[in-house]
Design an enzyme around this catalytic site. Structure first.
Site, PDB file in Angstrom:
ATOM      1  N   ASN A  89       0.825  -1.204   0.000  1.00 14.41           N
ATOM      2  CA  ASN A  89       0.000   0.000   0.000  1.00 14.41           C
ATOM      3  C   ASN A  89       0.863   1.260   0.000  1.00 14.41           C
ATOM      4  O   ASN A  89       2.088   1.184   0.108  1.00 14.41           O
ATOM      5  CB  ASN A  89      -0.965  -0.020   1.193  1.00 14.41           C
ATOM      6  N   HIS A 119      23.048   1.260  12.800  1.00 11.93           N
ATOM      7  CA  HIS A 119      24.298   2.001  12.967  1.00 11.93           C
ATOM      8  C   HIS A 119      25.064   1.402  14.143  1.00 11.93           C
ATOM      9  O   HIS A 119      24.475   0.775  15.023  1.00 11.93           O
ATOM     10  CB  HIS A 119      24.014   3.489  13.264  1.00 11.93           C
ATOM     11  N   SER A 144      -0.952  -1.001   8.935  1.00 15.43           N
ATOM     12  CA  SER A 144      -0.484   0.361   8.644  1.00 15.43           C
ATOM     13  C   SER A 144       0.402   0.918   9.743  1.00 15.43           C
ATOM     14  O   SER A 144       0.152   0.705  10.936  1.00 15.43           O
ATOM     15  CB  SER A 144      -1.682   1.294   8.478  1.00 15.43           C
ATOM     16  N   ARG A 185      -2.211 -13.316  20.131  1.00 10.80           N
ATOM     17  CA  ARG A 185      -3.003 -14.487  19.792  1.00 10.80           C
ATOM     18  C   ARG A 185      -2.155 -15.424  18.941  1.00 10.80           C
ATOM     19  O   ARG A 185      -1.433 -14.978  18.061  1.00 10.80           O
ATOM     20  CB  ARG A 185      -4.252 -14.063  19.028  1.00 10.80           C
TER      21      ARG A 185
END
Length: 191
Positions: A89, A119, A144, A185
């Site tokens: 997306n 780093h 998201s 879960r």
């Protein structure tokens, strides 16, 4: 330096010391990726056109089932491997020098960051880079705004809740969420 040698070094976890030949080649690849992503992100492309640009970006042909909504950002591109029926997306950021593998059927949500470089911790080593791969298993869904850090493998059929920070491997058939992500879960069967 040849691309194949660079990829081999990254996949072996070779440290990238500031100013080294490896570091300079990494910078060269970054500019090439910026050029392709600028084209990808700043005008409309048909699905086939988008796939052609993405194939150019990663340096290998992708399957016709791949789909993505730009914008997409990467600072390398050449160490990404994409399976079939993968969807990415909009707004995702892939730092793929250390290697990103996304297997068949995976869904990557809006604004997901996959980062394969760390780093150095000590101040005198802070400009050195340490690559480690990310592997996204079959049928994984990453929600998201999630961040996946270097060296993490997410097992098949698992789900990463939106906004999670994944710092450890996720077993197959597991839902994780939070910062840092924790199992909420297990035993998911999506087949």
């Amino acid at each position: 330096m040849e691309l194949s040698f660079f990829i081999e070094q990254m996949n072996n976890g070779t440290p990238v010391l500031n100013g080294s030949e490896l570091h300079n080649y990494m910078s060269k690849l970054s500019y090439e990726a910026m050029q392709v992503t600028c084209t990808l992100n700043n005008s409309f492309h048909s699905p086939d056109g988008m796939r052609a640009l993405f194939s150019q970006l990663i340096g290998k042909q992708i399957d016709s089932s791949f789909s993505m909504f730009p914008p997409f950002h990467t600072d390398c591109g050449k160490n990404i491997t994409i399976g079939k029926n993968v969807f990415i997306n909009s707004g995702c950021h892939f730092q793929d020098q250390g290697g990103i593998t996304i297997k068949d059927g995976a869904l990557i949500g809006h604004n997901v960051t996959l980062a394969t470089l760390n780093h150095g911790i000590a101040p005198e080593d802070r400009h050195s880079l340490y690559p480690a791969p990310i592997v996204i298993g079959e049928n994984v869904w990453i929600g998201s705004g999630s961040v996946i850090v270097p060296g993490v493998t997410i097992g098949e059929n698992s789900v990463v809740g939106a906004g999670s920070v994944v710092t450890k491997d996720v077993p197959a058939n597991t839902i994780v969420a939070g910062a840092p992500a924790k199992s909420i879960r297990t035993g998911i069967n999506l087949k």
